[in-house]
Design an enzyme around this catalytic site. Structure first.
Site, PDB file in Angstrom:
ATOM      1  N   ARG A  55      51.463  45.042  30.330  1.00  0.00           N
ATOM      2  CA  ARG A  55      50.604  43.994  30.899  1.00  0.00           C
ATOM      3  C   ARG A  55      50.149  42.983  29.855  1.00  0.00           C
ATOM      4  O   ARG A  55      49.653  41.917  30.196  1.00  0.00           O
ATOM      5  CB  ARG A  55      49.407  44.643  31.613  1.00  0.00           C
ATOM      6  CG  ARG A  55      49.818  45.429  32.855  1.00  0.00           C
ATOM      7  CD  ARG A  55      48.654  46.200  33.446  1.00  0.00           C
ATOM      8  NE  ARG A  55      48.174  47.226  32.526  1.00  0.00           N
ATOM      9  CZ  ARG A  55      47.085  47.965  32.702  1.00  0.00           C
ATOM     10  NH1 ARG A  55      46.347  47.790  33.787  1.00  0.00           N
ATOM     11  NH2 ARG A  55      46.727  48.880  31.828  1.00  0.00           N
TER      12      ARG A  55
ATOM     13  N   ARG B 209      32.533  43.821  39.559  1.00  0.00           N
ATOM     14  CA  ARG B 209      33.870  44.188  40.019  1.00  0.00           C
ATOM     15  C   ARG B 209      33.967  45.700  39.858  1.00  0.00           C
ATOM     16  O   ARG B 209      34.011  46.209  38.740  1.00  0.00           O
ATOM     17  CB  ARG B 209      34.927  43.487  39.170  1.00  0.00           C
ATOM     18  CG  ARG B 209      36.360  43.907  39.443  1.00  0.00           C
ATOM     19  CD  ARG B 209      37.273  43.244  38.431  1.00  0.00           C
ATOM     20  NE  ARG B 209      38.675  43.569  38.590  1.00  0.00           N
ATOM     21  CZ  ARG B 209      39.252  44.681  38.129  1.00  0.00           C
ATOM     22  NH1 ARG B 209      38.547  45.608  37.517  1.00  0.00           N
ATOM     23  NH2 ARG B 209      40.544  44.877  38.280  1.00  0.00           N
TER      24      ARG B 209
ATOM     25  N   ASP C 278      35.619  48.722  39.590  1.00  0.00           N
ATOM     26  CA  ASP C 278      37.009  49.041  39.240  1.00  0.00           C
ATOM     27  C   ASP C 278      37.455  50.377  39.832  1.00  0.00           C
ATOM     28  O   ASP C 278      36.703  51.347  39.827  1.00  0.00           O
ATOM     29  CB  ASP C 278      37.120  49.099  37.702  1.00  0.00           C
ATOM     30  CG  ASP C 278      38.541  49.334  37.237  1.00  0.00           C
ATOM     31  OD1 ASP C 278      39.362  48.427  37.409  1.00  0.00           O
ATOM     32  OD2 ASP C 278      38.831  50.426  36.704  1.00  0.00           O
TER      33      ASP C 278
ATOM     34  N   ASP D  50      42.585  50.448  27.016  1.00  0.00           N
ATOM     35  CA  ASP D  50      42.976  49.837  28.285  1.00  0.00           C
ATOM     36  C   ASP D  50      42.266  48.494  28.478  1.00  0.00           C
ATOM     37  O   ASP D  50      41.677  48.230  29.527  1.00  0.00           O
ATOM     38  CB  ASP D  50      42.676  50.808  29.450  1.00  0.00           C
ATOM     39  CG  ASP D  50      43.296  50.356  30.777  1.00  0.00           C
ATOM     40  OD1 ASP D  50      44.153  49.462  30.768  1.00  0.00           O
ATOM     41  OD2 ASP D  50      42.896  50.919  31.823  1.00  0.00           O
TER      42      ASP D  50
ATOM     43  N   GLU E 189      37.463  46.652  43.797  1.00  0.00           N
ATOM     44  CA  GLU E 189      38.810  46.571  43.259  1.00  0.00           C
ATOM     45  C   GLU E 189      39.530  47.790  43.814  1.00  0.00           C
ATOM     46  O   GLU E 189      39.449  48.883  43.268  1.00  0.00           O
ATOM     47  CB  GLU E 189      38.797  46.575  41.724  1.00  0.00           C
ATOM     48  CG  GLU E 189      40.108  46.076  41.141  1.00  0.00           C
ATOM     49  CD  GLU E 189      41.054  47.180  40.689  1.00  0.00           C
ATOM     50  OE1 GLU E 189      42.211  46.876  40.376  1.00  0.00           O
ATOM     51  OE2 GLU E 189      40.654  48.353  40.645  1.00  0.00           O
TER      52      GLU E 189
ATOM     53  N   GLN F 104      40.789  58.086  29.474  1.00  0.00           N
ATOM     54  CA  GLN F 104      39.877  57.679  30.556  1.00  0.00           C
ATOM     55  C   GLN F 104      39.621  58.888  31.444  1.00  0.00           C
ATOM     56  O   GLN F 104      40.497  59.268  32.237  1.00  0.00           O
ATOM     57  CB  GLN F 104      40.504  56.532  31.372  1.00  0.00           C
ATOM     58  CG  GLN F 104      40.566  55.217  30.603  1.00  0.00           C
ATOM     59  CD  GLN F 104      41.494  54.193  31.235  1.00  0.00           C
ATOM     60  OE1 GLN F 104      42.637  54.498  31.569  1.00  0.00           O
ATOM     61  NE2 GLN F 104      41.029  52.962  31.380  1.00  0.00           N
TER      62      GLN F 104
ATOM     63  N   ASP G 123      46.294  42.275  35.674  1.00  0.00           N
ATOM     64  CA  ASP G 123      47.152  43.427  35.938  1.00  0.00           C
ATOM     65  C   ASP G 123      48.540  42.961  36.375  1.00  0.00           C
ATOM     66  O   ASP G 123      48.767  41.775  36.597  1.00  0.00           O
ATOM     67  CB  ASP G 123      46.539  44.299  37.042  1.00  0.00           C
ATOM     68  CG  ASP G 123      45.417  45.189  36.508  1.00  0.00           C
ATOM     69  OD1 ASP G 123      45.479  45.593  35.332  1.00  0.00           O
ATOM     70  OD2 ASP G 123      44.480  45.469  37.283  1.00  0.00           O
TER      71      ASP G 123
ATOM     72  N   HIS H 293      35.883  56.140  35.868  1.00  0.00           N
ATOM     73  CA  HIS H 293      36.117  56.925  34.657  1.00  0.00           C
ATOM     74  C   HIS H 293      35.361  56.344  33.481  1.00  0.00           C
ATOM     75  O   HIS H 293      34.949  55.180  33.513  1.00  0.00           O
ATOM     76  CB  HIS H 293      37.614  56.973  34.341  1.00  0.00           C
ATOM     77  CG  HIS H 293      38.280  55.630  34.477  1.00  0.00           C
ATOM     78  ND1 HIS H 293      38.906  55.251  35.635  1.00  0.00           N
ATOM     79  CD2 HIS H 293      38.393  54.581  33.628  1.00  0.00           C
ATOM     80  CE1 HIS H 293      39.390  54.022  35.493  1.00  0.00           C
ATOM     81  NE2 HIS H 293      39.088  53.588  34.280  1.00  0.00           N
TER      82      HIS H 293
HETATM   83  C1  OTU Z   1      42.291  48.718  37.320  1.00  0.00           C
HETATM   84  O1  OTU Z   1      43.583  48.653  37.858  1.00  0.00           O
HETATM   85  C2  OTU Z   1      42.189  47.644  36.257  1.00  0.00           C
HETATM   86  O2  OTU Z   1      42.337  46.379  36.831  1.00  0.00           O
HETATM   87  C3  OTU Z   1      43.218  47.911  35.194  1.00  0.00           C
HETATM   88  O3  OTU Z   1      43.271  46.888  34.249  1.00  0.00           O
HETATM   89  C4  OTU Z   1      42.896  49.246  34.571  1.00  0.00           C
HETATM   90  O4  OTU Z   1      43.932  49.596  33.714  1.00  0.00           O
HETATM   91  C5  OTU Z   1      42.727  50.356  35.608  1.00  0.00           C
HETATM   92  O5  OTU Z   1      41.983  49.965  36.743  1.00  0.00           O
HETATM   93  C6  OTU Z   1      41.988  51.513  34.999  1.00  0.00           C
HETATM   94  O6  OTU Z   1      40.661  51.163  34.714  1.00  0.00           O
HETATM   95  O7  OTU Z   1      44.775  50.979  40.314  1.00  0.00           O
HETATM   96  O8  OTU Z   1      42.528  50.299  41.669  1.00  0.00           O
HETATM   97  O9  OTU Z   1      48.771  49.066  38.399  1.00  0.00           O
HETATM   98  O10 OTU Z   1      46.636  47.495  39.232  1.00  0.00           O
HETATM   99  O11 OTU Z   1      45.636  50.360  37.354  1.00  0.00           O
HETATM  100  C7  OTU Z   1      42.625  50.462  40.278  1.00  0.00           C
HETATM  101  C8  OTU Z   1      47.843  48.641  37.460  1.00  0.00           C
HETATM  102  C9  OTU Z   1      43.950  50.266  39.818  1.00  0.00           C
HETATM  103  C10 OTU Z   1      46.514  48.283  38.094  1.00  0.00           C
HETATM  104  C11 OTU Z   1      45.725  49.520  38.440  1.00  0.00           C
HETATM  105  C12 OTU Z   1      44.328  49.179  38.907  1.00  0.00           C
END
Ligand code: OTU
Length: 642
Positions: A522, A287, A289, A146, A331, A257, A401, A189
């Site tokens: 993506r 950030r 995530d 990912d 995020e 994950q 994304d 994760h």
């Molecule tokens: C985030 O994304 C990351 O920016 C993505 O690149 C990762 O794939 C994901 O986490 C897993 O680590 O929902 O709030 O719709 O906007 O997966 C977390 C795609 C997320 C992303 C979504 C997002």
């Protein structure tokens, strides 16, 4: 699954554990004094939030004192330059709002490796960047991973990109250039190759408790009933069967994950320690995530639960003790109404994240472009609260994304039951599937053509730059790109530019995509930075040069005029035509954004007279402009100051 329901909340005076007072008594006096002060404020908060989460576990007090001791030790070993930076920032809570500009890039695609990023510093400075978000650079699991969001070790840099020493050198050089490095910190994760996952697979009960398990297919089905799917095409479902454990691991994202179980206090303690260690290597922002997913409550969609905010507030509190100059960025790609709690404005109030992505504004800008109507942006802004001191919206046009459309459901639903079709239209428009569309993006994770999910593609492809055949089409596409960026710059406390968008890089080539690991749409907007086109950025006879110059003019204006700072309140200014968005910053600055392909003329409306702004100076051209009868070129952005 959640253990907290029966937990009593600790109350009363917080007294520092003996372990901490001893540590401080032995430490150099100057640091110890500062830390005592920080702990006076932070210990009660930390004790409260962590007690809400973990007080029902045995030895909570001892565990808490270990967590705090760990932070205090890291504060004591914090390098002198970072310690000094913390002290300086503590007296300026809005330090990150001053003409700041973010830039986001993949290390390998932008510069090969971490040392390569150092060579890019002059370019970043030239653009005016003050904050560099490098996408995951910690050691990931074996691909597919990912794009690095499946982390195998939080304590080591990805060997393909460098080592911890390279990271430290990079953070120092960036800092000397006035740029803060932001690292992803994937809280939700870990990779299935992370040591914890390997131990769990090997039968270690303690490490099995670091994850969430469903024991039977019925358990899985019961959970799935309430959960959304993030990657319905490439990673359907939220659970993955792990044969060694004879159970299903909770995997919200990809099967590799594994979601962490934050009811296990050791998960929190270990993640906090890794974060603070990275801070001591000079990482100045994290950030965080997928924050929305950190806590699972059966029977709910397991998003944005109150415990998420206790976890984040506890992380913030530990950061305030050990590295208070560090920024935390949420995020949380959620509807605007769900975001205030991430700034600590929810049920449990208190400092939480400093920054959060304004993904609804980003998505709404694209819908507005497809509709040539700014109503949806105004709806989003009406749900956007003013932020506490020291907090900022991260605004952006594109990122790594997809553009997610579902964050806009509350806004469209409020306009009527039939309005979701607008989101479907936007996704079809940017996939180039609507007659007259100039866009060359692609739908993401949507096998069913009636369901919207997201859209992929670089900004240049979405605004029609890469499909433009004539000079007029090129001009229109360029204007769209610059206008979208100008809006993000106008609204954001911390606006972010995605790698290549500063000069209009297009999509990843099909050839390149075919070579990449794992099918993920993506990749379309994850091209290798095109050095050759970038070299044109100072040549205004080229499209790259024109975009770069136009964008830089707005960036410079934002840096020069403190009246444009996000510390002044933002309000919608009614332009009299929904094709043109008007935004006031404080009482002296006005931004006008024409989302239509036609010229627009502002006519005297109550808005103009009410808000007492009748004229101003164009901050880019320096010309004096009268708002009555003002002509706006197609897709133009004008910033005016009274
Ligand atoms: C985030 O994304 C990351 O920016 C993505 O690149 C990762 O794939 C994901 O986490 C897993 O680590 O929902 O709030 O719709 O906007 O997966 C977390 C795609 C997320 C992303 C979504 C997002």
């Amino acid at each position: 699954m959640s253990l907290i329901e029966d937990c009593p909340v600790a109350s009363g005076q917080a007294i520092l554990p003996a372990r901490i007072t001893e540590l401080l008594d032995q430490a150099p006096a100057a640091r110890a004094d500062v830390l005592r002060e920080r702990l006076n404020t932070e210990f009660p908060v930390l004790q409260d939030r962590l007690a809400r989460l973990y007080d029902c576990h045995d030895n909570f007090s001892d565990w808490l004192s270990q967590v705090v001791a760990q932070a205090v030790k890291l504060a004591l070993s914090r390098p002198n330059d970072l310690w000094a930076l913390d002290m300086q920032r503590a007296s300026q809570p809005n330090w990150h709002l001053n003409g700041s500009l973010g830039y986001c890039a993949y290390v390998d695609k932008f510069a090969g490796n971490l040392s390569g990023v150092r060579q890019r510093i002059p370019h970043l400075q030239e653009l005016g960047v003050t904050y560099l978000h490098l996408l995951p650079f910690l050691k990931p699991g074996t691909p597919p991973n990912d794009g690095g969001f499946a982390v195998a070790s939080y304590d080591e840099v990805d060997p393909a990109l460098g080592n911890n020493h390279d990271l430290q050198t990079l953070t120092q050089e960036l800092r000397a250039a006035g740029i803060s490095l932001c690292s992803d910190f994937v809280l939700n994760h870990v990779s299935h190759e992370h040591e914890w996952a390997l131990k769990a697979r090997g039968g270690d009960a303690h490490h099995q408790s670091y994850f969430h398990w469903a024991k039977t297919p019925e358990d899985v089905a019961a959970h799935e009933k309430n959960l959304i799917q993030i990657f319905p095409n490439t990673a359907p479902g939220n659970f993955t069967f792990i044969p060694e454990v004879k159970a299903w691991a909770w995997t919200t994202f990809y099967p590799y994950q594994w979601d962490l179980n934050y009811t296990q206090p050791d998960v929190f303690a270990e993640m906090a320690q890794s974060l603070l260690q990275l801070a001591n290597l000079g990482v100045e922002a994290f950030r965080l995530d997928s924050t929305g997913f950190l806590w699972k409550r059966p029977g709910t969609n397991c998003m944005n639960q109150p415990e998420v905010h206790w976890i984040l507030q506890a992380m913030r509190s530990l950061t305030n003790i050990a590295a208070p100059g560090v920024l935390l960025k949420a995020e949380a790609i959620m509807p605007t109404q769900d975001l205030p709690p991430y700034f600590g404005l929810g049920e449990t109030q208190g400092p939480e994240c400093h920054v959060a992505y304004h993904s609804s504004l980003m998505s709404a800008s694209w819908v507005a472009l497809a509709e040539e109507n700014t109503q949806i942006i105004q709806d989003v802004l009406s749900h956007t609260p003013a932020l506490p001191d020291g907090c900022a919206w991260m605004t952006y046009v594109r990122c790594h994304d997809d553009i997610g459309w579902n964050v806009l459901r509350p806004e469209v639903d409020a306009r009527g039951a039939d309005q979701r079709a607008r989101l479907l239209h936007a996704s079809q428009f940017f996939a180039g599937d609507v007659a007259g569309s100039y866009a060359q993006g692609a739908a993401f994770q949507a096998s069913d053509p009636t369901v919207v999910h997201g859209t992929n593609g670089m900004a240049a492809a979405l605004v029609g730059l890469t499909s433009a055949q004539t000079p007029a089409e090129q001009e229109a596409a360029k204007s769209r790109l610059v206008m979208m960026q100008a809006l993000s710059l106008f609204v954001g406390g911390l606006p972010l530019i995605y790698m290549g968008d500063e000069w209009g890089q297009g999509n990843t080539s099909a050839q390149e995509i075919a070579q990449r690991q794992g099918p993920d749409g993506r990749e379309l907007h994850r091209p290798i930075f095109d050095e050759h086109s970038f070299a044109n950025r100072h040549d205004e006879s080229t499209m790259q040069g024109q975009i770069y110059a136009a964008l830089r003019a707005f960036i410079q204006a934002k840096k020069q005029h403190s009246s444009l700072s996000a510390t002044h309140p933002l309000s919608v200014w009614h332009t009299g035509t929904s094709a043109v968005l008007g935004l006031k910053r404080g009482s002296h600055v006005l931004g006008l954004f024409n989302f239509s392909g036609q010229p627009q003329t502002l006519s005297p409306t109550p808005g103009i007279t009410q808000n007492c702004m009748t004229h101003g100076t164009d901050l880019i051209s320096g010309k004096a402009l009268d708002l009555q009868g003002l002509q706006l070129a197609p897709y133009s952005a004008i910033w005016l100051k009274k």
